[in-house]
Design an enzyme around this catalytic site. Sequence first.
Site, short mmCIF file in Angstrom:
data_model
loop_
_atom_site.label_atom_id
_atom_site.label_comp_id
_atom_site.label_asym_id
_atom_site.label_seq_id
_atom_site.Cartn_x
_atom_site.Cartn_y
_atom_site.Cartn_z
N PRO A 23 0.83 -1.21 0.00
CA PRO A 23 0.00 0.00 0.00
C PRO A 23 0.86 1.26 0.00
CG PRO A 23 -0.08 -1.10 2.13
CD PRO A 23 0.66 -2.00 1.21
N CYS A 25 0.38 5.52 -0.08
CA CYS A 25 -0.51 6.67 -0.04
C CYS A 25 -0.34 7.54 -1.28
CB CYS A 25 -0.23 7.51 1.21
SG CYS A 25 -0.72 6.69 2.74
N ALA A 57 -3.21 2.95 2.42
CA ALA A 57 -3.79 3.18 3.74
C ALA A 57 -5.09 3.96 3.60
CB ALA A 57 -2.81 3.94 4.62
N GLN A 100 -5.51 -1.75 2.90
CA GLN A 100 -4.94 -1.49 4.22
C GLN A 100 -5.84 -0.48 4.94
OE1 GLN A 100 -1.36 1.08 4.98
NE2 GLN A 100 -0.39 -0.89 5.40
N TYR A 182 1.37 5.27 13.08
CA TYR A 182 -0.05 5.61 13.08
C TYR A 182 -0.74 4.99 14.30
CZ TYR A 182 1.29 7.44 8.59
OH TYR A 182 1.93 8.17 7.61
N ARG A 230 0.13 -5.12 9.21
CA ARG A 230 1.44 -4.54 8.92
C ARG A 230 1.96 -3.90 10.20
NH1 ARG A 230 3.55 -0.69 3.89
NH2 ARG A 230 5.56 -1.73 3.77
N LEU A 301 13.40 -1.45 0.33
CA LEU A 301 14.54 -1.34 -0.59
C LEU A 301 14.90 -2.69 -1.22
CD1 LEU A 301 17.05 1.31 0.79
CD2 LEU A 301 15.60 1.42 -1.24
N ARG A 324 8.07 1.73 -3.77
CA ARG A 324 8.65 2.70 -4.70
C ARG A 324 9.17 2.05 -5.98
NH1 ARG A 324 9.47 4.31 0.45
NH2 ARG A 324 9.21 6.51 0.98
#
Length: 367
Positions: A23, A25, A57, A100, A182, A230, A301, A324
């Site tokens: 997920p 944002c 999310a 999510q 969060y 998660r 990564l 990413r």
Amino acid sequence: MSLLFSATQLGKLTLDNRIVIAPMCQYSAENGKASAWHRIHLGQLALSGAGLLIIEATAVEAAGRISPGDLGLWDDATEAALASVLQDIRQYSDIPFGIQLGHAGRKASCAAPWLGGNQLSLEQGGWQTVAPSAQAFNPEDRAPVALTKQDLERLKQAFVDSAQRAAKRGIQLIELHAAHGYLLHQFLSPLSNQREDEYGGSLENRLRFPLEVFHAVRSALPDSVAVGVRLSATDWVEGGWDVEQSIVFSQQLEAAGSDYVHVSSGGLSPQQKITVGPGYQLPFARDIRKQVKIPVIGVGLITEPKQAEQALQGGDADLIALARAVLYDPRWPWHAAAELGAQAKAPPQYLRSEPHGLKGTLISNKK
């Protein structure tokens, strides 16, 4: 045979391969409603050939949004907007969708990253935040309001309601967001949870609310819908949440019926000191995986196909999540299949795109 491209299961959900799109944002919703951007963004990722696509999310109430542009799933309007996007995508892709569900807690009411990411004042369209304790994320932020026990019951029901809305719309996996600083993570960490009731203090108490939310969501959904969590394996701050506590949390989630854990790290404190490098979070996933029997998703990564394959072959994780890397290359699974001698799904309209010498790498996503 590539392990990355072997089938696997999360609960009763069967995946064609072990590539998960994590997920991410997008800060591009309109009052919580999925927009044309989501149709474009999720649409292209649904054609990627990954085994699972987890929607960003998604807030269970308006006050739980990180930013005014966050996706939500708290009423009929937000549900209908997301359903419309998914309906269009499903005409052209059979990729399993997860979502999510989260609440930003004290990290809510912020501008989108490209607008600075700072907390918005009430005059700027921000709102009052909430948290386990009245302790701000940044010293200069407005202090959140400490949640009462009545608030906790209301929020627990909000998670359940959003999960049921998602399942009603054919989403096959629910991921509870207990990472990146969060709300659920705020309950877990002693750095943010200063409560003196049964929801604060000891590890058992700090685990209580996240586990209550998990139990409530799991019991409200059919077994056909996978449910996982998660988590951030460490706060990267001395005296904070760490991998040993994450192992206990993961074991209790497993006992409660969690179908997997998705292991990330950080995000709770601006004091964090992270050592970043290729696969830097995989050691945490490996440590947790040694102590549970449910699948563990590794992330962080992981950018190269052989790196992902080696992580699975070496026992670091059971599945690999990309974030990413797949934004940069939305066809990452296609390219990984070519490199690892495997096959990936593609829409029939694109099958003729295979380069010379790679015929057979792409197979139709139409059954």
